[in-house]
Design a protein around this motif. Structure first.
Motif: not given
Length: 328
Positions: A249-275
């Motif tokens: 639960x703690x790791x899910x609420x603090x997700x950051x690495x995965x969407x930030x790393x995939x952001x340059x590869x797709x336009x579907x991940x915004x700069x505010x995808x996770x809190x």
């Protein structure tokens, strides 16, 4: 004729009792606190102090006088709860929280389900190559999250992925995993791939601690391996399941690495995808460190409340199952 009484064991004289001095007693009492000093200093410098500073910043803001030019035109003033009000009414932060909620609904049950399944399989009597299998399942956890996200990110790209090449040769459809709804599955797959091994080791260690006599008694009663797993193993490793669920639960609420790393590869991940991505954008993108501090405090408080609530519910259920006498 008189006999001299023997003193001590085997005739040895007992040493006289010497009362320790007040100085020696004070030194003995203070020794544990001296050993705690390094850990206390590290905790204060790298944990308590940053949290306190973030809370302080969350109640501040920048006041601009005139045109904002000159040395005294910009000053830090007290803002009260203005930053928190803005955070709670920020649609980007709320949308990021909803996305993380959907992401967690996929990651947590799948990851813990696979971890429990692998642990039960490794604890079976018929398992072969158990040390190699444990290492193979745990190995993805040793890979840093950024490296794992980059690895899977390139595997998701149609132009460079070998999976898309095989699907193209077979004439099968090639879904875009970095766009729309499949993006949740792509991100969840990275988290499940990297976190299942750690949770499996925790559960497997608890299974190894169960006495063998429990299994022998169940076999004598005619229990099958499936019944032993469902009625003995899983209930007895319930504390480990609670612990792994808590960490997940703690790791899910603090997700950051995965969407930030995939952001340059797709336009579907915004700069505010996770809190947390929203916090990073406000702090280092727009430069509003005070708003970012308020958002970080809200995320930390939400994590604390959810974790405490879950642990309290788990402890309450455990006491109810044990009964008033402390036994099942």
């Amino acid at each position: 004729m008189t006999s001299t009484p023997r003193s001590g064991t085997y005739g040895a004289e007992k040493a006289p009792y010497v009362r320790p001095s007040a100085r020696t007693a004070d030194r003995t009492r203070s020794a544990p606190y001296l050993f705690l000093v390094p850990a206390t200093l590290l905790f204060a410098l790298f944990f308590a102090l940053p949290i306190g500073y973030a809370v302080w910043l969350s109640f501040r803001k920048v006041h601009v006088s005139g045109l904002g030019l000159g040395s005294g035109a910009r000053s830090e003033v007290w803002a009260g709860f203005a930053n928190y009000t803005a955070a709670f009414t920020d649609s980007e932060l709320l949308d990021g929280a909803l996305r993380v909620l959907g992401y967690g609904c996929i990651v947590v049950p799948v990851m813990l389900g696979l971890a429990l399944l692998f642990a039960l399989m490794l604890d079976s009597e018929k398992v072969r190559l158990a040390p190699f299998t444990r290492l193979a399942i745990f190995l993805p956890y040793a890979i840093p999250g950024v490296v794992a996200a980059l690895l899977w990110g390139f595997l998701y790209l149609p132009d460079v992925s070998p999976f898309y090449y095989v699907l193209d040769r077979l004439g099968m459809p090639q879904p875009d995993l970095l766009d729309g709804g499949p993006l949740y599955l792509a991100l969840s797959n990275i988290a499940v791939w990297g976190g299942t091994g750690f949770n499996m080791i925790v559960i497997y260690t608890s299974l190894q601690a169960i006495p063998a006599e429990v299994y022998e008694a169940a076999k004598l009663d005619g229990a099958t391996p499936t019944q032993i797993a469902l009625r003995i193993k899983i209930p007895m490793v319930a504390p480990s399941l609670v612990l792994t669920f808590f960490f997940s639960i703690i790791a899910t609420l603090q997700v950051f690495n995965e969407p930030t790393t995939l952001k340059p590869l797709t336009n579907s991940v915004s700069t505010t995808w996770s809190p947390l991505m929203k916090v990073y954008r406000d702090a280092f993108g727009t430069g509003d460190i005070y708003q970012a501090a308020a958002e970080a405090v809200i995320i930390a408080f939400a994590t604390l409340v959810l974790s405490f609530g879950f642990l309290r519910a788990a402890n309450r259920r455990n006491k109810r199952d044990l009964g008033p006498g402390g036994a099942r």
